[in-house]
Motif scaffolding. Structure first.
Motif, PDB file in Angstrom:
ATOM      1  N   VAL A 129       0.845  -1.196   0.000  1.00  0.00           N
ATOM      2  CA  VAL A 129       0.000   0.000   0.000  1.00  0.00           C
ATOM      3  C   VAL A 129       0.880   1.244   0.000  1.00  0.00           C
ATOM      4  CG1 VAL A 129      -1.691   1.328   1.327  1.00  0.00           C
ATOM      5  CG2 VAL A 129      -1.927  -1.152   1.156  1.00  0.00           C
ATOM      6  N   THR A 130       1.858   1.267   0.878  1.00  0.00           N
ATOM      7  CA  THR A 130       2.765   2.411   0.969  1.00  0.00           C
ATOM      8  C   THR A 130       3.554   2.578  -0.322  1.00  0.00           C
ATOM      9  OG1 THR A 130       2.945   2.120   3.359  1.00  0.00           O
ATOM     10  CG2 THR A 130       4.668   3.414   2.295  1.00  0.00           C
ATOM     11  N   PHE A 131       4.072   1.479  -0.865  1.00  0.00           N
ATOM     12  CA  PHE A 131       4.834   1.559  -2.102  1.00  0.00           C
ATOM     13  C   PHE A 131       3.974   2.074  -3.259  1.00  0.00           C
ATOM     14  CE2 PHE A 131       6.360  -0.415  -6.071  1.00  0.00           C
ATOM     15  CZ  PHE A 131       7.536   0.300  -6.194  1.00  0.00           C
ATOM     16  N   SER A 132       2.735   1.596  -3.337  1.00  0.00           N
ATOM     17  CA  SER A 132       1.826   2.066  -4.393  1.00  0.00           C
ATOM     18  C   SER A 132       1.604   3.564  -4.285  1.00  0.00           C
ATOM     19  CB  SER A 132       0.485   1.334  -4.314  1.00  0.00           C
ATOM     20  OG  SER A 132       0.637  -0.014  -4.676  1.00  0.00           O
ATOM     21  N   ALA A 133       1.403   4.061  -3.069  1.00  0.00           N
ATOM     22  CA  ALA A 133       1.202   5.500  -2.859  1.00  0.00           C
ATOM     23  C   ALA A 133       2.464   6.276  -3.229  1.00  0.00           C
ATOM     24  CB  ALA A 133       0.816   5.773  -1.408  1.00  0.00           C
ATOM     25  N   ASP A 134       3.627   5.758  -2.859  1.00  0.00           N
ATOM     26  CA  ASP A 134       4.886   6.422  -3.185  1.00  0.00           C
ATOM     27  C   ASP A 134       5.118   6.457  -4.691  1.00  0.00           C
ATOM     28  OD1 ASP A 134       5.284   6.751  -0.470  1.00  0.00           O
ATOM     29  OD2 ASP A 134       6.761   5.131  -0.305  1.00  0.00           O
ATOM     30  N   LEU A 135       4.818   5.368  -5.365  1.00  0.00           N
ATOM     31  CA  LEU A 135       4.977   5.306  -6.816  1.00  0.00           C
ATOM     32  C   LEU A 135       4.027   6.291  -7.504  1.00  0.00           C
ATOM     33  CD1 LEU A 135       6.855   3.457  -8.528  1.00  0.00           C
ATOM     34  CD2 LEU A 135       4.856   2.084  -8.998  1.00  0.00           C
ATOM     35  N   ASP A 136       2.792   6.358  -7.036  1.00  0.00           N
ATOM     36  CA  ASP A 136       1.825   7.318  -7.582  1.00  0.00           C
ATOM     37  C   ASP A 136       2.291   8.749  -7.359  1.00  0.00           C
ATOM     38  OD1 ASP A 136       0.182   5.282  -8.468  1.00  0.00           O
ATOM     39  OD2 ASP A 136      -1.239   5.457  -6.808  1.00  0.00           O
ATOM     40  N   PHE A 137       2.845   9.009  -6.179  1.00  0.00           N
ATOM     41  CA  PHE A 137       3.350  10.351  -5.871  1.00  0.00           C
ATOM     42  C   PHE A 137       4.436  10.757  -6.857  1.00  0.00           C
ATOM     43  CE2 PHE A 137       6.713  12.872  -3.969  1.00  0.00           C
ATOM     44  CZ  PHE A 137       6.030  14.008  -3.606  1.00  0.00           C
ATOM     45  N   VAL A 138       5.436   9.893  -7.043  1.00  0.00           N
ATOM     46  CA  VAL A 138       6.548  10.204  -7.933  1.00  0.00           C
ATOM     47  C   VAL A 138       6.053  10.362  -9.373  1.00  0.00           C
ATOM     48  CG1 VAL A 138       8.712   9.311  -8.888  1.00  0.00           C
ATOM     49  CG2 VAL A 138       8.280   9.161  -6.426  1.00  0.00           C
ATOM     50  N   SER A 139       5.182   9.478  -9.789  1.00  0.00           N
ATOM     51  CA  SER A 139       4.622   9.550 -11.137  1.00  0.00           C
ATOM     52  C   SER A 139       3.832  10.840 -11.351  1.00  0.00           C
ATOM     53  CB  SER A 139       3.732   8.337 -11.386  1.00  0.00           C
ATOM     54  OG  SER A 139       3.157   8.393 -12.659  1.00  0.00           O
ATOM     55  N   SER A 140       3.064  11.250 -10.355  1.00  0.00           N
ATOM     56  CA  SER A 140       2.235  12.453 -10.475  1.00  0.00           C
ATOM     57  C   SER A 140       3.075  13.724 -10.582  1.00  0.00           C
ATOM     58  CB  SER A 140       1.264  12.565  -9.303  1.00  0.00           C
ATOM     59  OG  SER A 140       1.949  12.933  -8.111  1.00  0.00           O
ATOM     60  N   ARG A 141       4.328  13.657 -10.196  1.00  0.00           N
ATOM     61  CA  ARG A 141       5.231  14.802 -10.286  1.00  0.00           C
ATOM     62  C   ARG A 141       6.178  14.686 -11.477  1.00  0.00           C
ATOM     63  NH1 ARG A 141       2.773  14.735  -5.962  1.00  0.00           N
ATOM     64  NH2 ARG A 141       2.615  16.409  -4.462  1.00  0.00           N
ATOM     65  N   GLY A 142       5.824  13.809 -12.405  1.00  0.00           N
ATOM     66  CA  GLY A 142       6.584  13.699 -13.640  1.00  0.00           C
ATOM     67  C   GLY A 142       7.673  12.655 -13.634  1.00  0.00           C
ATOM     68  N   GLY A 143       7.771  11.863 -12.581  1.00  0.00           N
ATOM     69  CA  GLY A 143       8.790  10.818 -12.524  1.00  0.00           C
ATOM     70  C   GLY A 143       8.520   9.729 -13.544  1.00  0.00           C
ATOM     71  N   TRP A 163      15.925   8.914  -7.360  1.00  0.00           N
ATOM     72  CA  TRP A 163      16.284   8.188  -8.575  1.00  0.00           C
ATOM     73  C   TRP A 163      15.579   8.758  -9.798  1.00  0.00           C
ATOM     74  CZ3 TRP A 163      15.363   2.942  -5.789  1.00  0.00           C
ATOM     75  CH2 TRP A 163      16.486   2.636  -4.999  1.00  0.00           C
ATOM     76  N   ALA A 164      14.334   9.203  -9.624  1.00  0.00           N
ATOM     77  CA  ALA A 164      13.568   9.752 -10.748  1.00  0.00           C
ATOM     78  C   ALA A 164      13.918  11.211 -11.022  1.00  0.00           C
ATOM     79  CB  ALA A 164      12.070   9.616 -10.473  1.00  0.00           C
ATOM     80  N   GLY A 165      14.690  11.830 -10.119  1.00  0.00           N
ATOM     81  CA  GLY A 165      15.115  13.217 -10.322  1.00  0.00           C
ATOM     82  C   GLY A 165      14.063  14.249  -9.991  1.00  0.00           C
TER      83      GLY A 165
END
Length: 133
Positions: free
Chosen positions: A27-41, A97-99
């Motif tokens: 759950v936490t990883f999914s939220a973190d991945l969504d966060f990074v993706s939503s900021r252009g990662g 890592w995604a910058g």
């Protein structure tokens, strides 16, 4: 900006956040991945059960599986280079890592909290008093 790829073990669904016994780590990883993706990662997530071809077509992943087996997953590649194995990265690692910049605070999602226990739309304190959003 770097490309971050996470190769996961076989999960029941694309995120592993399904069923009655959900792993809080997923759950936490999914939220973190969504966060990074939503900021252009530039982040990608692959599930061995639903996307085996992606695993088979990547030389680095194929070699890792040959050596460690699926028990060594998850495997995280950054621009094709192994960055982490055997555990999920946290939000700060993914963001770095995604910058992208990580926020000062961190949102925590806890499945152990009952929906009606606090305030807000999902509680018995809501105007409609149903306890549902």
């Amino acid at each position: 900006m770097s490309k971050v790829e996470v190769f996961e073990p076989a999960l029941c669904c694309a995120t592993g956040v399904c069923g009655e016994d959900v792993d809080q780590q997923l759950v936490t990883f999914s939220a973190d991945l969504d966060f990074v993706s939503s900021r252009g990662g530039d982040v990608y997530r692959y599930n061995l059960a639903s996307e085996p071809r992606v695993f088979a077509e990547n030389d680095t992943v194929r070699a890792f599986l040959h050596l460690a087996g699926s028990g060594g997953l998850p495997l995280v590649l950054v621009d094709g280079v192994t960055a982490m194995t055997g555990r999920y990265p946290d939000r700060g690692q993914l963001a770095a890592w995604a910058g992208i910049d990580e926020p000062a605070g961190r949102i925590s999602l806890d499945l152990d909290e009952s929906p009606g226990a606090g305030g807000g739309c999902c509680s018995s304190d809501s105007p409609d008093a149903t306890g549902c959003c």
